[in-house]
Design a protein around this motif. Structure first.
Motif, PDB file in Angstrom:
ATOM      1  N   ARG A   1     -31.371 -29.829 -25.996  1.00  0.00           N
ATOM      2  CA  ARG A   1     -33.023 -29.637 -26.710  1.00  0.00           C
ATOM      3  C   ARG A   1     -32.222 -30.742 -28.116  1.00  0.00           C
ATOM      4  O   ARG A   1     -31.429 -31.180 -28.607  1.00  0.00           O
TER       5      ARG A   1
ATOM      6  N   ASN B   1     -26.553 -29.522 -27.979  1.00  0.00           N
ATOM      7  CA  ASN B   1     -25.565 -29.559 -26.211  1.00  0.00           C
ATOM      8  C   ASN B   1     -26.130 -27.720 -26.166  1.00  0.00           C
ATOM      9  O   ASN B   1     -25.360 -27.173 -27.000  1.00  0.00           O
ATOM     10  N   VAL B   2     -27.299 -27.027 -24.940  1.00  0.00           N
ATOM     11  CA  VAL B   2     -27.493 -25.976 -24.814  1.00  0.00           C
ATOM     12  C   VAL B   2     -27.155 -25.539 -23.700  1.00  0.00           C
ATOM     13  O   VAL B   2     -27.169 -24.344 -22.599  1.00  0.00           O
TER      14      VAL B   2
ATOM     15  N   TRP C   1     -44.277 -32.595 -27.093  1.00  0.00           N
ATOM     16  CA  TRP C   1     -43.287 -32.679 -27.767  1.00  0.00           C
ATOM     17  C   TRP C   1     -44.238 -31.633 -28.237  1.00  0.00           C
ATOM     18  O   TRP C   1     -45.051 -31.626 -28.580  1.00  0.00           O
TER      19      TRP C   1
ATOM     20  N   PRO D   1     -34.475 -29.464 -19.777  1.00  0.00           N
ATOM     21  CA  PRO D   1     -34.066 -28.785 -18.291  1.00  0.00           C
ATOM     22  C   PRO D   1     -32.525 -29.809 -17.599  1.00  0.00           C
ATOM     23  O   PRO D   1     -32.810 -31.105 -17.567  1.00  0.00           O
TER      24      PRO D   1
ATOM     25  N   GLY E   1     -39.757 -31.222 -31.515  1.00  0.00           N
ATOM     26  CA  GLY E   1     -38.923 -31.093 -31.066  1.00  0.00           C
ATOM     27  C   GLY E   1     -39.475 -30.705 -29.611  1.00  0.00           C
ATOM     28  O   GLY E   1     -40.567 -30.196 -29.043  1.00  0.00           O
ATOM     29  N   ILE E   2     -38.355 -30.901 -28.124  1.00  0.00           N
ATOM     30  CA  ILE E   2     -38.588 -30.813 -27.023  1.00  0.00           C
ATOM     31  C   ILE E   2     -37.499 -30.826 -26.088  1.00  0.00           C
ATOM     32  O   ILE E   2     -35.768 -30.692 -26.182  1.00  0.00           O
ATOM     33  N   ASP E   3     -37.577 -29.257 -25.298  1.00  0.00           N
ATOM     34  CA  ASP E   3     -36.470 -29.009 -24.447  1.00  0.00           C
ATOM     35  C   ASP E   3     -35.970 -30.177 -22.926  1.00  0.00           C
ATOM     36  O   ASP E   3     -37.092 -30.374 -22.678  1.00  0.00           O
TER      37      ASP E   3
ATOM     38  N   THR F   1     -35.005 -33.260 -31.065  1.00  0.00           N
ATOM     39  CA  THR F   1     -35.670 -33.437 -31.824  1.00  0.00           C
ATOM     40  C   THR F   1     -35.679 -34.557 -32.990  1.00  0.00           C
ATOM     41  O   THR F   1     -34.964 -35.770 -32.644  1.00  0.00           O
TER      42      THR F   1
ATOM     43  N   PRO G   1     -28.651 -28.894 -20.077  1.00  0.00           N
ATOM     44  CA  PRO G   1     -29.952 -28.636 -20.831  1.00  0.00           C
ATOM     45  C   PRO G   1     -29.243 -29.334 -22.236  1.00  0.00           C
ATOM     46  O   PRO G   1     -28.557 -29.043 -22.454  1.00  0.00           O
TER      47      PRO G   1
END
Length: 301
Positions: free
Chosen positions: A123, A143-144, A96, A113, A109-111, A125, A121
């Motif tokens: 995001r 939600n990205v 992270w 994918p 934080g971490i994405d 935290t 994908p």
């Protein structure tokens, strides 16, 4: 770097101290006046038995690693191959990134994918903060992607009632139901049943001596202050695990061979039950561009 959990990040407040790891953003230690209030482990050791792990975008298990989405079937890696399940989400073994780190607070934080078995994908935290009210943990999910997706969140702490031995403690849960689990897959094997009056009745403090648990409990209702409260109490201290009402479920696990401790107890706050990606029970659906957050914490007593 320091061992398999990466860098170690310390936060302090007065006589309280917590240590969070880079790999998995896990809670590795929490002490007050030098007394442990979670089970810990050396920084050059893999977290034993999921200790302190962040469980996103699902807690617990997905039966067969498969779940339905938009008329098709998603196939996750079976990370618990002996039971044929996908277990404990996608982020607990990944590094992270630190977002903010002050004396008493750290945010990471971490994405996540889009990938095999997970189509949208995210995001993710997490923040850990120490203050006069103990340790507060805040989860965030955004939600990205470009379509809605269901998810769940959990955490895998092993609280300690100060210096008390686990077998000398009592456990009191805010839950009202017990979810039967298959002994083969550890996924639901029937609907929830009332806990009151059953053998595993923790609606009042119940001694842990002689009780073996790897069980899911639901119907966790908040009190008058709006918080769900579970309590572990022993002759030499106690600890309360409180949570926002989003955490309607809790898994309790009592291994007898936790590293350096022996018998321990995990009290795992969860927003949904095991295999929720299939049952749909208490899943949170998040639309594109939306964000969700909720908190839980530990308070020595």
């Amino acid at each position: 770097m320091s061992g398999p959990t990466g860098a170690q990040f310390e936060i302090t407040y007065g006589h309280a101290r917590a240590v969070i790891t880079e790999i998995g953003a896990s809670l590795r230690a929490y002490t007050v006046d030098g007394v442990d209030y979670v089970e810990s482990y050396p920084d050059d050791t893999h977290p034993p038995m999921g200790s302190g792990a962040v469980l996103v975008p699902w807690p617990n298990r997905v039966r067969g690693g498969a779940w339905p989405f938009e008329g098709g079937t998603q196939h996750l890696e079976q990370t618990e191959p002996e039971r044929g399940n996908a277990i404990h989400g996608l982020v607990r073994k990944l590094p992270w990134q630190v977002i903010n780190h002050t004396g008493s607070l750290i945010s990471l934080g971490i994405d996540v994918p889009a990938q095999q078995g997970w189509p949208v994908p995210l995001r993710v935290t997490i923040s850990y903060a120490l203050d006069a009210d103990g340790l507060t943990v805040t989860h965030g999910v955004a939600n990205v992607g470009d379509r809605p997706v269901p998810f769940g969140v959990g955490m895998h702490p092993y609280p300690r009632a100060g210096l008390s031995a686990t077998d000398d403690c009592t456990l009191h849960l805010a839950a009202s139901t017990h979810l039967p689990l298959s002994p083969v897959t550890m996924t639901p094997d029937g609907p929830p049943v009332p806990m009151a009056g059953a053998d595993l009745d923790f609606t009042r403090p119940k001694a842990l001596r002689g009780v073996e648990l790897d069980d899911a409990f639901g119907g966790c209702e908040p009190g008058a202050d709006g918080l769900v409260r579970h309590r572990l109490t022993g002759p030499d201290g106690g600890v309360e695990l409180w949570a926002d009402p989003d955490f309607r479920w809790v898994q309790v696990y009592t291994p007898g061979d936790f590293l350096g401790r022996g018998r321990a107890v995990a009290i795992e706050p969860m927003t949904c039950p095991p295999d929720a990606l299939n049952s749909g029970v208490d899943l949170i659906t998040i639309a594109p561009g939306e964000a969700w957050s909720a908190r839980w914490g530990l308070l020595p007593r």
